[in-house]
Motif scaffolding. Structure first.
Motif, PDB file in Angstrom:
ATOM      1  N   LEU A 155       0.881  -1.156   0.208  1.00  0.00           N
ATOM      2  CA  LEU A 155      -0.017  -0.204   0.099  1.00  0.00           C
ATOM      3  C   LEU A 155       0.717   1.163   0.059  1.00  0.00           C
ATOM      4  CD1 LEU A 155      -2.791   1.231   0.332  1.00  0.00           C
ATOM      5  CD2 LEU A 155      -2.754   1.001   2.647  1.00  0.00           C
ATOM      6  N   THR A 156       0.668   2.273  -0.932  1.00  0.00           N
ATOM      7  CA  THR A 156       1.369   3.257  -1.074  1.00  0.00           C
ATOM      8  C   THR A 156       0.527   4.574  -1.549  1.00  0.00           C
ATOM      9  OG1 THR A 156       1.822   2.898  -3.421  1.00  0.00           O
ATOM     10  CG2 THR A 156       3.343   2.228  -2.112  1.00  0.00           C
ATOM     11  N   ALA A 157       0.955   5.521  -1.426  1.00  0.00           N
ATOM     12  CA  ALA A 157       0.076   7.019  -1.712  1.00  0.00           C
ATOM     13  C   ALA A 157       0.858   7.810  -2.826  1.00  0.00           C
ATOM     14  CB  ALA A 157      -0.054   7.636  -0.729  1.00  0.00           C
ATOM     15  N   PRO A 158       0.910   7.365  -4.047  1.00  0.00           N
ATOM     16  CA  PRO A 158       1.554   7.881  -5.105  1.00  0.00           C
ATOM     17  C   PRO A 158       1.357   9.432  -5.124  1.00  0.00           C
ATOM     18  CG  PRO A 158       0.456   5.898  -5.984  1.00  0.00           C
ATOM     19  CD  PRO A 158      -0.223   6.382  -4.640  1.00  0.00           C
ATOM     20  N   SER A 159       0.167   9.953  -4.855  1.00  0.00           N
ATOM     21  CA  SER A 159       0.226  11.461  -4.973  1.00  0.00           C
ATOM     22  C   SER A 159      -0.851  11.779  -3.977  1.00  0.00           C
ATOM     23  CB  SER A 159      -0.318  11.876  -6.298  1.00  0.00           C
ATOM     24  OG  SER A 159      -1.769  11.424  -6.774  1.00  0.00           O
ATOM     25  N   ARG A 160      -0.831  13.120  -3.500  1.00  0.00           N
ATOM     26  CA  ARG A 160      -1.715  13.501  -2.515  1.00  0.00           C
ATOM     27  C   ARG A 160      -1.862  15.115  -2.903  1.00  0.00           C
ATOM     28  NH1 ARG A 160       2.139  12.158   2.203  1.00  0.00           N
ATOM     29  NH2 ARG A 160       2.865  10.801   0.719  1.00  0.00           N
ATOM     30  N   THR A 161      -2.881  15.888  -2.533  1.00  0.00           N
ATOM     31  CA  THR A 161      -3.152  17.326  -2.597  1.00  0.00           C
ATOM     32  C   THR A 161      -3.733  17.747  -1.182  1.00  0.00           C
ATOM     33  OG1 THR A 161      -5.643  17.184  -3.202  1.00  0.00           O
ATOM     34  CG2 THR A 161      -3.977  16.747  -4.958  1.00  0.00           C
ATOM     35  N   SER A 162      -4.156  19.062  -1.434  1.00  0.00           N
ATOM     36  CA  SER A 162      -4.531  19.453   0.195  1.00  0.00           C
ATOM     37  C   SER A 162      -5.784  18.804   0.343  1.00  0.00           C
ATOM     38  CB  SER A 162      -4.769  20.951  -0.222  1.00  0.00           C
ATOM     39  OG  SER A 162      -5.752  21.365  -0.845  1.00  0.00           O
ATOM     40  N   ASN A 163      -6.584  18.081  -0.376  1.00  0.00           N
ATOM     41  CA  ASN A 163      -7.781  17.647  -0.056  1.00  0.00           C
ATOM     42  C   ASN A 163      -8.231  16.157  -0.401  1.00  0.00           C
ATOM     43  OD1 ASN A 163      -8.516  18.192  -2.460  1.00  0.00           O
ATOM     44  ND2 ASN A 163     -10.352  19.498  -2.172  1.00  0.00           N
ATOM     45  N   SER A 164      -7.011  15.499  -0.816  1.00  0.00           N
ATOM     46  CA  SER A 164      -7.366  14.297  -1.675  1.00  0.00           C
ATOM     47  C   SER A 164      -5.825  13.365  -1.334  1.00  0.00           C
ATOM     48  CB  SER A 164      -7.726  14.181  -3.010  1.00  0.00           C
ATOM     49  OG  SER A 164      -6.720  14.669  -3.780  1.00  0.00           O
ATOM     50  N   VAL A 165      -6.223  11.951  -1.268  1.00  0.00           N
ATOM     51  CA  VAL A 165      -5.147  11.292  -1.266  1.00  0.00           C
ATOM     52  C   VAL A 165      -5.384  10.139  -2.440  1.00  0.00           C
ATOM     53  CG1 VAL A 165      -3.799   9.228   0.185  1.00  0.00           C
ATOM     54  CG2 VAL A 165      -4.462  11.445   1.217  1.00  0.00           C
ATOM     55  N   SER A 166      -4.421   9.847  -3.217  1.00  0.00           N
ATOM     56  CA  SER A 166      -4.560   8.906  -4.154  1.00  0.00           C
ATOM     57  C   SER A 166      -3.720   7.510  -3.675  1.00  0.00           C
ATOM     58  CB  SER A 166      -4.042   9.123  -5.422  1.00  0.00           C
ATOM     59  OG  SER A 166      -4.859  10.189  -6.036  1.00  0.00           O
ATOM     60  N   SER A 207      -3.064  19.685   5.282  1.00  0.00           N
ATOM     61  CA  SER A 207      -2.300  19.497   6.453  1.00  0.00           C
ATOM     62  C   SER A 207      -2.786  18.651   7.639  1.00  0.00           C
ATOM     63  CB  SER A 207      -1.984  20.658   6.927  1.00  0.00           C
ATOM     64  OG  SER A 207      -1.354  21.763   6.118  1.00  0.00           O
ATOM     65  N   THR A 208      -3.643  17.376   6.996  1.00  0.00           N
ATOM     66  CA  THR A 208      -4.018  16.502   8.278  1.00  0.00           C
ATOM     67  C   THR A 208      -3.627  15.275   7.982  1.00  0.00           C
ATOM     68  OG1 THR A 208      -5.996  17.909   8.248  1.00  0.00           O
ATOM     69  CG2 THR A 208      -6.033  15.649   9.261  1.00  0.00           C
ATOM     70  N   ALA A 209      -3.049  14.309   8.789  1.00  0.00           N
ATOM     71  CA  ALA A 209      -2.810  12.994   8.742  1.00  0.00           C
ATOM     72  C   ALA A 209      -3.946  12.073   8.964  1.00  0.00           C
ATOM     73  CB  ALA A 209      -1.824  12.679   9.958  1.00  0.00           C
ATOM     74  N   THR A 240      -1.945  15.130   4.159  1.00  0.00           N
ATOM     75  CA  THR A 240      -2.516  16.057   2.910  1.00  0.00           C
ATOM     76  C   THR A 240      -1.418  17.195   2.813  1.00  0.00           C
ATOM     77  OG1 THR A 240      -4.127  17.121   4.280  1.00  0.00           O
ATOM     78  CG2 THR A 240      -4.610  15.094   2.984  1.00  0.00           C
ATOM     79  N   SER A 241      -1.344  17.574   1.743  1.00  0.00           N
ATOM     80  CA  SER A 241      -0.432  19.051   1.727  1.00  0.00           C
ATOM     81  C   SER A 241      -1.447  20.082   2.185  1.00  0.00           C
ATOM     82  CB  SER A 241      -0.229  19.461   0.085  1.00  0.00           C
ATOM     83  OG  SER A 241      -1.267  19.392  -0.708  1.00  0.00           O
ATOM     84  N   ALA A 242      -0.457  21.487   2.287  1.00  0.00           N
ATOM     85  CA  ALA A 242      -1.022  22.411   3.063  1.00  0.00           C
ATOM     86  C   ALA A 242      -1.959  23.126   2.230  1.00  0.00           C
ATOM     87  CB  ALA A 242       0.133  23.471   3.300  1.00  0.00           C
TER      88      ALA A 242
END
Length: 769
Positions: free
Chosen positions: A531-542, A582-584, A609-611
């Protein structure tokens, strides 16, 4: 016959009426084909479903007859709609106060219509030659007396108010706001015609119209004042479908709004030689025909988002389908009229005497609007715990279904009792017609040419079998008519399938529920790994992971956030959205098979998530951070309405992605966000924007505070003009220098009808000093 009042506008007016045309645009051409749906997982068993003719009284389509108190509305030809006019003075009853309303006459009619299981299509009017039944001919509220100038339409013998009167416009727009506040989304109402303006509320005052060369003065409102009424309706109604008479009414002011059309002289031919008043000139129509006007405005594809209603021309109602699919004499090619206008419903009083066994009429009614058939169901023959159910739905009609009615799955026991139900998130508005007929004006082939358009739409949902006793069942599906909450007689939306039941439930196939995995499969899939997270934004995680294995086959994966399931997928990837910056968040994934066996969880993964971007300064119209969620909440950061249509993503609305509003378009699309706030303290509109390719500033216009310009034509400080690049930038548009009213900004809107094919992302819209 008592419905002859409806003949007046049709017989006398349409023969001579040519409403003023707004500046002509080119035809839009074939609409972009929607994206194909996902396919069912290979582990699900395919259950082919048998097609059959669909019911003739499916909701919100087909023929409507006039509402008369006390009539048996379900006599004669099957139907699900009733039509009614109301005079404005019947609701605005106070002689001294235009701000009080008595809605009892409307509610009484809607309640009686609903008691027969039908929905209503309604219109308000101010002037109606001779009146309609018990409704007055002069329906001008007495609170207008002494404030509004009254004129005489000597041709029709009606009193016509000054539609440009500020007093009238203020009273009418406040009435429309109250109308929407009370009835928007009311399950008793299917369609609302804008009405109010002109004879019968049909947006004309012939012969007292803009053609003053005939010696008659013009009694119509200016385009600008008529547009205020259109805007009031569009603001007040965000759920119930609206329709206006002509595509060029008020200079085409409704065309960029969520408003359809109603063709009140449907499929008639008149004059010498005969010319159609629905079909375009390329098919023998007059230059004022309904579809010619739509082509002139470039809105012939408005049906993809908005309904097409109207009335079968009364003097041909008795013979309209005799020569189906073509026409004869004054009856134009009826099949072509329905197919090219994408007709959903029509007033047709004479339909009361049609035979329900008439194959011509039945073919026309089934073609109108939506005509759904479930082609396949996908599910395991037996399961326990939980499983996945999928269904493929095809639309053989000419239009989509326009409302987000809930689709439910269920189980019926051997006695036919529904013992378990699950509501799904399936949206039937996505099921577009499989084929559309091309206009000759599109130059894609000889008439008739049919183009592939929609797809059989695939839906799937996880169902939890906890609490269901082991045994044999029938898996069923139903579309819930909201009117069922008010009337036990509510017509059910039914499919064209041999297993469709009168109670609304569609049989999908036999299904067994048992303990121990059902049918002997008790092997649990292996736990997902990697399980990995190839990308993330301020309001989403892929997320992505390695596939699990199973002795029979993996049906899908459950994605858990903090131990709670947030979604399922049949692939090895998933995007979780609507998150805070900015939330885990901690994720894990479980695999499941067709028998409902579920694996252990994967190793946990914590992602932050990013800021994201900081909130823009000044007054924020919308920063598209998911609060309020777009378009679900239909509210911007000012707490006012926002939405869109005709885009290629987000179900036509556009979609929030990565903390920005992504709008994908191909010569079609409209976005609006109400400001309606005094901006006198602010100097600039600031749009933080980027484009997919750059140069998109020429693809759309922006309207605000009485100013409409191609975005690239706005003047910036220093005399430059906006230029969109592939990187985010803050484009600051001076309000005063561009003629934008700061005291009355109204709605910010964007229209994409200028030949552009690209995508833009708007990070925020704000006002600053």
């Amino acid at each position: 016959m008592r419905f002859l009042r409806s003949l007046v506008p049709a017989v006398l007016v349409a023969a001579v009426l040519v409403a003023p045309h707004a500046a002509a645009a080119a035809p839009a051409g074939p609409p972009p084909r929607p994206a194909p749906p996902s396919a069912p997982g290979p582990s699900l068993t395919d259950h082919p479903l048998t097609a059959a003719p669909s019911p003739l009284d499916n909701p919100l389509k087909g023929f409507a007859r006039f509402y008369f108190p006390g009539d048996n509305q379900n006599s004669g030809y099957p139907r699900s709609l009733a039509w009614s006019y109301f005079g404005l003075s019947e609701v605005m009853t106070s002689a001294s106060n235009c701000g009080t309303y008595d809605w009892s006459i409307v509610d009484n009619a809607l309640d009686e219509i609903a008691s027969y299981g039908n929905q209503a299509a309604i219109r308000f009017y101010l002037e109606y030659p001779g009146g309609t039944g018990s409704h007055p001919g002069n329906a001008i509220p007495h609170c207008f007396d002494g404030h509004v100038t009254y004129r005489n339409n000597t041709y029709w013998g009606t009193v016509s108010p000054d539609y440009d009167s500020p007093y009238l416009l203020d009273a009418v727009t406040r009435f429309i706001a109250a109308f929407g506040a009370r009835y928007d989304g009311d399950p008793r109402i299917g369609f609302i015609n804008l009405g109010i303006v002109g004879l019968w509320g049909e947006w004309h005052t012939w012969p007292f119209d803009t053609d003053t060369a005939d010696g008659y003065p013009n009694l119509m409102p200016t385009d600008a004042d008529a547009a205020k009424i259109i805007n009031a309706y569009d603001t007040a109604f965000n759920k119930t479908k609206l329709e206006i008479r002509y595509p060029d009414s008020a200079g085409g002011a409704a065309n960029a709004r969520d408003i359809g059309y109603h063709d009140d002289s449907f499929c008639y031919r008149e004059g010498s030689p005969l010319a159609g008043v629905t079909l375009p000139q390329s098919l023998g129509g007059a230059d004022y025909a309904q579809l010619q006007r739509a082509l002139n405005q470039g809105v012939e594809n408005k049906w993809t988002t908005d309904s097409m209603g109207g009335e079968v021309r009364p003097e041909i109602q008795s013979s309209a389908f005799t020569s189906w699919p073509g026409g004869s004499g004054q009856v134009d090619n009826m099949k072509a009229c329905i197919e090219l206008e994408h007709t959903t419903w029509k007033i047709n009083q004479t339909s009361e005497s049609y035979s329900p066994s008439d194959p011509n009429v039945a073919a026309a009614v089934r073609l109108m609007g939506y005509d759904f058939t479930a082609t396949h169901a996908y599910f395991p023959n037996s399961a326990t715990g939980s499983t996945t159910v999928g269904v493929t739905v095809a639309n053989n009609g000419v239009a989509p279904f326009y409302y987000p009615w809930t689709v439910s799955l269920g189980l019926k026991d051997s006695s036919g009792n529904v013992v378990k139900t699950w509501d799904t998130s399936w949206d039937l508005r996505k099921v577009m017609p499989l084929k559309i007929r091309a206009f000759p004006d599109w130059n894609v082939g000889a008439d008739p040419t049919y183009l592939d358009y929609g797809y059989p739409q695939y839906y799937q949902s996880a169902v939890d079998l906890a609490g269901v006793a082991g045994g044999s069942y029938q898996l069923v599906m139903k579309v819930k008519n909201p009117l069922e909450a008010l009337s036990p007689a509510a017509k059910k939306l039914r499919f064209g399938n041999a297993t469709q039941n009168a109670d609304g439930w569609l049989g999908l196939g036999a299904f067994s529920v048992g303990s121990g995995g059902g049918g002997g499969d008790t092997t649990v899939p292996s736990a997902p790994t990697g399980l990995t997270a190839p990308s993330r934004t301020s309001n989403s995680v892929s997320l992505s992971w390695n596939a699990s294995t199973d002795n029979v086959g993996v049906a899908g994966y459950r994605v858990l956030r903090g131990g709670t399931q947030v979604g399922t997928t049949s692939t090895t990837s998933y995007t979780d959205s609507g998150l805070a910056p900015s939330t885990a968040y901690t994720y894990s994934v479980k695999a499941y098979d067709a028998a409902g066996n579920t694996s252990a969880a994967s190793s946990a993964l914590t992602v932050t998530t990013s800021a994201g971007n900081t909130t823009p300064p000044g007054l924020v119209l919308d920063d598209f951070d998911g609060t309020p969620v777009y378009p679900g909440a239909a509210l911007n950061d000012l707490g006012k309405w926002t939405g869109g249509n005709c885009f290629l993503n987000g179900g036509g609305n556009g979609v929030e992605s990565g903390g920005a509003l992504a709008l994908q378009y191909n010569n079609c699309g409209w976005f609006g966000s109400d400001v309606n706030t005094d901006l006198s303290a602010y100097k600039y509109l600031v749009m933080r924007i980027r484009g997919a390719s750059g140069g998109e500033q020429s693809h759309f216009h922006l309207s605000l505070g009485g100013t409409t310009k191609i975005f690239g034509d706005f003047v910036l400080d220093g005399g430059g003009h906006p230029a969109i690049t592939t990187s985010y930038q803050d484009i600051k548009i001076p309000l005063t220098a561009n003629g934008i009213s700061r005291s009355a900004p109204g709605q910010l809107s964007m229209g994409f009808w200028y030949g552009g094919n690209s995508a833009i992302s708007i990070d925020s819209l704000s006002f600053t000093t």
